[in-house]
Design an enzyme around this catalytic site. Structure first.
Site, PDB file in Angstrom:
ATOM      1  N   GLU A   9      -1.172  14.805 -49.878  1.00 39.31           N
ATOM      2  CA  GLU A   9      -1.240  16.260 -50.063  1.00 39.31           C
ATOM      3  C   GLU A   9      -2.666  16.621 -49.473  1.00 39.31           C
ATOM      4  OE1 GLU A   9       1.264  18.248 -51.155  1.00 39.31           O
ATOM      5  OE2 GLU A   9       2.595  16.361 -51.271  1.00 39.31           O
ATOM      6  N   CYS A  31      -5.798  25.070 -52.457  1.00 40.40           N
ATOM      7  CA  CYS A  31      -5.227  24.375 -51.026  1.00 40.40           C
ATOM      8  C   CYS A  31      -4.250  25.325 -50.301  1.00 40.40           C
ATOM      9  CB  CYS A  31      -4.443  22.962 -51.161  1.00 40.40           C
ATOM     10  SG  CYS A  31      -3.173  23.235 -52.630  1.00 40.40           S
TER      11      CYS A  31
END
Ligand code: NAD
Length: 513
Positions: A247, A281
Site C-alpha cells: 500500500e 495517502c
C-alpha cells in the site's frame, strides 16, 4: 531539527534513537531498535504460538478481536495522547483516524470473518459434478510480517494485524521509527485483551529492523509506506517466494466540474489537502477546476485556508497540526520553493510557520503551476493545494492521469451519471464522487493502488482471504476413482463420443453447456 536521531548504540549493541515531539520539539525519550536477532526471536515465538491460535475456531478468534476492540475503546484517551505526542496531529484527527477507524474495521472484519473464513462446499462444474465433491478450506499462512508508516501509525499497524490474526495467523509487526510507540501500544492492548503470548508482537525499530523482518522467513509481508521502500520489500519477498501486499503513496487529483456544489467542493479541497497535515495517502494533492468557476473557487479556498487555526501545543484547539517529521517538512518546502522559483503564485501560506517552535507548515494555495513540476508529479504529503484551470473534461482527466501514481481521486459534479463516467476513466485504485479520501475508511471496498501506488489490496472480502491459503479438497461421492490404465482404442473412442454428446447433442448441451 530532527524528530529522531541515532545516538550511541546500547551496551547490548542495538541501535538507539532519541525522539522528539514535532509539535513542541520536547524530548520524547529514547528507543532501542530491534536487532536482526530480536526479529528472528520474535518470528520464532510467533511461529511457536501459531498452531494453537489457528486451532481455535473462527468464533473464538472473533471474540478475542472484540475484546481487543473493547480495550482500545477503554484506552481511547491514552491512545490519542500517545498519537498526538508522537505526531503533533490534532486530537480529532487522532480520534477519527486512529481510534474510531480501528474499532470500525475490527467490527467489519469480525462480521466478515465468519462468512469468508469458514470452510465451504462448492459445486463442481461439468461431468465431475456427478462423481466428486469439493470443499474449500481457508488455512492461515503462518506468521505474517506487518511493516507500517508514521502517518496513521496505530491504525495502519492494527488493521493488517487484526485481519491476519482473524485468519489464524500470528503477527510480527514493526511501526515507523518516527512513531514507534503508537504502533507498539497495539501489543500492549492485545495482552490486555487476553490474547495468547506470541500471537501479536510489535517491534520498535528503523529501516534495518524492517529489512530484517522481510528476511526473517515470515509467510507474508503486509507493507504500507513509500514507493521506494515498497520496491525493496517486494524484491525481498520475491527472493523468498512469499506473498506480499504493497500500500504505497499517491498523488490524488480532485476534478471539480462547473456544476459542482461549490461550497462543498471548496471545503473538500481544503480539508482533503490539510487533514492529518496532508500526511494522508488519499489526501488531495492536485485540484483541477473548470474554468467557468475557477476564479471564485480559488478565492473561496484562499479565504478558508487563511482561517485555519494552527499551533496549539500537542494538537489541542487547532485544525491543522504539526508536520510529523522533519524529512517530510524538507520535501514540502522543496516542492513549494521549486514552484515559487519557477513562477507559481502563492495565494496563501508558502513558507514554514516560523512563529511556532515545532514543525508547522500552513495551508498553502498555489496557482500558475505546470504539470511537470515536482509539486504536481511527486507526492508532497503536506497541506499544499495546487489549483489548475481546465477547459474540458478530457483535459482534466488526461492531467489527473498524468503521474506515476494511481491511488485514489475525486470528482465533483451534481450529475452523478457524469461523475461515474469520469471516475471510470481515472487510472486509480478507487474514486469518490463528491467526497474526498473516503475509500480507506470503507472496509467493505477493496482498497489498493494501481501503477506505482501499490500491489494487492487491503479491505473487502478478498482481504481476509489474502491472509489464507485456500486449500481445495476434492473427494468422491461414491468411492474412489474408476479411471486410469489400461488405455485402449476403445476407451479413446468412448471419450470422443462422450464429448460429442456433451457439446454437440442438444440434450447433452442442456447439462454441460
Ligand atoms: P517508508 O517507506 O519510508 O517507511 C515505511 C516503513 O518501512 C517504516 O516502518 C520503515 O522503518 C520501514 N522501512 C524502511 N526501509 C525499509 C526496508 N529496507 N525494508 C523494510 N522496511 C523498511 O514510508 P513512510 O515515510 O514511513 O510513509 C509514508 C508513505 O506511506 C507515503 O508515501 C504514503 O502515501 C504511504 N502510505 C500509503 C498508504 C496506503 O494505504 N496506500 C497508507 C499510508 C501511507
Amino acid at each position: 531539527m530532527a524528530i529522531f536521531e541515532r545516538i550511541e548504540d546500547a551496551a547490548c549493541g542495538r541501535r538507539r534513537l532519541s525522539l522528539k515531539s514535532p509539535a513542541t520539539l520536547e524530548s520524547l525519550g529514547e528507543i532501542e531498535c530491534a536487532s536482526k536477532e530480536d526479529v528472528e526471536a520474535a518470528v520464532a515465538k510467533a511461529r511457536a504460538a501459531q498452531p494453537a491460535w489457528a486451532a481455535l475456531s473462527v468464533e473464538e478468534r472473533i471474540n478475542y478481536m472484540l475484546k481487543l476492540r473493547a480495550v482500545i475503546l477503554n484506552n481511547a484517551e491514552r491512545l490519542v495522547d500517545v498519537v498526538v505526542k508522537e505526531t503533533g496531529k490534532p486530537l480529532q484527527d487522532a480520534m477519527i483516524f486512529e481510534v474510531y477507524a480501528a474499532c470500525d474495521f475490527i467490527t467489519y472484519f469480525c462480521r466478515q470473518a465468519k462468512k469468508v473464513l469458514t470452510e465451504e462446499r462448492r459445486s463442481i462444474h461439468g461431468v465431475l459434478r456427478f462423481t466428486k465433491k469439493l470443499r474449500l478450506v481457508y488455512k492461515p499462512l503462518g506468521v505474517v510480517g506487518v511493516i507500517s508508516p508514521w502517518n496513521g501509525p496505530f491504525i495502519l499497524t492494527a488493521n493488517p494485524c487484526v485481519q491476519a490474526m482473524l485468519a489464524g495467523n500470528t503477527v510480527v509487526a514493526k511501526g515507523s521509527e518516527v512513531t514507534p510507540r503508537c504502533a507498539a501500544i497495539l501489543e500492549e492492548f492485545c495482552h490486555e485483551a487476553g490474547l495468547p503470548e506470541g500471537v501479536c508482537q510489535v517491534l520498535m525499530g528503523d529501516g534495518e529492523t524492517g529489512g530484517a523482518l522481510t528476511q526473517s522467513k515470515v509467510d507474508k509481508i503486509s507493507f504500507t509506506g513509500s514507493v521506494d521502500t515498497g520496491k525493496r520489500v517486494a524484491a525481498a519477498c520475491i527472493e523468498q517466494l512469499i506473498p506480499y501486499t504493497l500500500e504505497l503513496g499517491g498523488k490524488d487529483a480532485m476534478i471539480v466540474c462547473a456544476d459542482a456544489n461549490l461550497e462543498e467542493a471548496v471545503h473538500a479541497a481544503l480539508w482533503g489537502s490539510c487533514v492529518n497535515t496532508g500526511h494522508f495517502c488519499c489526501g488531495t494533492e492536485r485540484v483541477y477546476v473548470d474554468e467557468a468557476i475557477y476564479d471564485t473557487f480559488c478565492d473561496k479556498v484562499v479565504a478558508l485556508a487563511k482561517a485555519v487555526r494552527q499551533g496549539q501545543q500537542h494538537g489541542k484547539d487547532e485544525d491543522l497540526g504539526a508536520v510529523f517529521w522533519d524529512r517530510q517538512l524538507a520535501i514540502i518546502e522543496a516542492h513549494v520553493d521549486d514552484a515559487k522559483a519557477r513562477g507559481a503564485k502563492i495565494l496563501a501560506g508558502g513558507e514554514r510557520n516560523k512563529d511556532l517552535p515545532g514543525l508547522y507548515y500552513p495551508p498553502t494555495v498555489l496557482t500558475d503551476v505546470q504539470e511537470d513540476w515536482d509539486v504536481m508529479q511527486k507526492e508532497t504529503f503536506g497541506p499544499i493545494i495546487p489549483i489548475v484551470k481546465f477547459k474540458s473534461i478530457d483535459e482534466a482527466i488526461e492531467k489527473a492521469n498524468g503521474t506515476s501514481y494511481g491511488l485514489h481521486g475525486s470528482v465533483w459534479t451534481k450529475d452523478e451519471t457524469k461523475g461515474i463516467a469520469i471516475a471510470k476513466r481515472l487510472d486509480t485504485g478507487s474514486v469518490a464522487i463528491n467526497d474526498i479520501g473516503m475509500m480507506y475508511g470503507v472496509p467493505t471496498a477493496p482498497f489498493g493502488g494501481v501503477k506505482e501506488s501499490g500491489f494487492g489490496s487491503i479491505h473487502g472480502e478478498s482481504s481476509l482471504r489474502g491472509y489464507c491459503h485456500v486449500q481445495p479438497i476434492i473427494s468422491g461421492k461414491y468411492g474412489g476413482s474408476q479411471t486410469g490404465y489400461p488405455y485402449s482404442e476403445k476407451s479413446y473412442k468412448r471419450m470422443e463420443q462422450f464429448m460429442g454428446f456433451m457439446y454437440k447433442n442438444p440434450i447433452g448441451r442442456l447439462f454441460f453447456g
